[in-house]
Design a protein around this motif. Structure first.
Motif, short mmCIF file in Angstrom:
data_model
loop_
_atom_site.label_atom_id
_atom_site.label_comp_id
_atom_site.label_asym_id
_atom_site.label_seq_id
_atom_site.Cartn_x
_atom_site.Cartn_y
_atom_site.Cartn_z
N SER A 13 0.81 -1.21 0.00
CA SER A 13 0.00 0.00 0.00
C SER A 13 0.84 1.27 0.00
O SER A 13 0.41 2.31 -0.52
N LEU A 14 2.05 1.18 0.56
CA LEU A 14 2.87 2.39 0.76
C LEU A 14 4.05 2.51 -0.19
O LEU A 14 4.71 3.54 -0.20
N GLU A 15 4.31 1.49 -0.99
CA GLU A 15 5.53 1.47 -1.79
C GLU A 15 5.60 2.58 -2.85
O GLU A 15 6.70 2.93 -3.30
N ASN A 16 4.47 3.16 -3.23
CA ASN A 16 4.48 4.20 -4.26
C ASN A 16 4.69 5.61 -3.71
O ASN A 16 4.76 6.57 -4.48
N TYR A 17 4.76 5.72 -2.39
CA TYR A 17 4.96 7.04 -1.78
C TYR A 17 6.45 7.24 -1.51
O TYR A 17 7.01 6.67 -0.56
N GLU A 32 -3.09 1.14 14.07
CA GLU A 32 -2.27 2.34 14.27
C GLU A 32 -1.05 2.24 13.37
O GLU A 32 -0.22 1.37 13.54
N LEU A 33 -0.97 3.12 12.39
CA LEU A 33 0.11 3.09 11.42
C LEU A 33 1.01 4.31 11.62
O LEU A 33 0.53 5.44 11.68
N THR A 34 2.30 4.06 11.75
CA THR A 34 3.28 5.14 11.91
C THR A 34 4.18 5.18 10.69
O THR A 34 4.71 4.13 10.28
N ASP A 53 -2.56 12.54 -0.20
CA ASP A 53 -1.77 11.34 0.04
C ASP A 53 -2.05 10.75 1.42
O ASP A 53 -2.17 9.53 1.58
N LEU A 54 -2.16 11.62 2.43
CA LEU A 54 -2.40 11.13 3.79
C LEU A 54 -3.77 10.49 3.92
O LEU A 54 -3.95 9.52 4.66
N ASN A 110 -6.80 5.72 4.85
CA ASN A 110 -7.89 4.81 4.48
C ASN A 110 -7.38 3.39 4.21
O ASN A 110 -8.14 2.42 4.32
N SER A 111 -6.10 3.26 3.88
CA SER A 111 -5.54 1.92 3.65
C SER A 111 -5.50 1.11 4.94
O SER A 111 -5.45 -0.13 4.90
#
Length: 232
Positions: free
Chosen positions: A44-48, A63-65, A83-84, A89-90
């Motif tokens: 989910s985060l690899e494109n940021y 809880e995502l940090t 983006d946030l 939402n992910s």
């Protein structure tokens, strides 16, 4: 005497093996789930490009940090918000994929995104990320005061859609095969006493063939309970 001792040792060995197997199963399940959650978040985060590091914690990993780099500070406020919101939402999507039947609407609302940025910490929750397009970061120090002052508990369209997917999946023959459209193809109608969600889902039927079904889900006005589910 030796025979009795042998029988005792044999029974003890069997019991020990059973206990060991149970312990391995109990220990391996959360380990496998943790690996699965981490892999899901990574996808989910690899494109940021502005994320250097991430970790999940809390109940059902809600809880995502994320630790961001200078590319984050080069973004405009609107770009940051966009983006946030996607990252925030992910969290629901990852939770539902990995915890499925254990997820409830409370799980969807009770999630948190923490951004570590050059020693500063910003926290985002459903009270300061909404559909209004406003950029409202809140520091951890301000969180308690903000929550006490805020009476806005309106559930966002995105959270309604995530919860609706969960409700619909529980009414399908093959929940794991369900493929839902993006929120752009979803109709959400807010009434005074209910919320109506209309869309479609592609999923396998009893014969293993993939079919498309339209559905209408009626939720309570606060979006926290499914009242009626109709799947064509």
């Amino acid at each position: 005497m030796n025979k009795k001792l042998w029988e005792f040792n044999r029974r003890t060995l069997k019991i020990s093996i059973v206990v060991l197997v149970v312990l391995v199963v109990l220990i391996s399940k959360p380990i496998k789930r943790h690996i699965s959650v981490k892999a899901d978040y990574k996808r989910s985060l690899e494109n940021y490009e502005f994320i250097d590091f991430f970790s999940s914690s809390g109940s059902k990993d809600r809880e995502l940090t994320i630790k961001v780099n200078e590319k984050y500070n080069e973004l405009s406020d609107n770009e940051k918000l966009s983006d946030l919101e996607e990252i925030y939402n992910s969290i629901s999507s990852v939770s539902i994929r990995n915890y499925d039947s254990e997820i409830s609407v409370d799980s969807i609302l009770d999630k948190k995104l923490i951004v570590k940025n050059n020693g500063k910490i910003e926290e985002y929750n459903y009270k300061n990320i909404d559909d209004l397009g406003e950029y409202k970061p809140i520091t951890l120090a301000e969180r308690e005061c903000s929550i006490k002052q805020s009476n806005d508990s309106k559930i966002s369209d995105t959270d309604i859609w995530v919860y609706t997917q969960y409700v619909v999946k529980n009414n399908l023959k093959s929940p794991k095969s369900a493929d839902f459209p993006t929120i752009k193809d979803v109709q959400i109608i807010r009434n005074s006493d209910s919320i109506i969600v209309k869309s479609y889902v592609d999923a396998e039927n009893s014969f293993g063939a993939e079919t498309r079904s339209n559905f209408t889900v009626t939720l309570s006005a606060d979006g926290q309970k499914a009242i009626n589910v109709q799947i064509d």
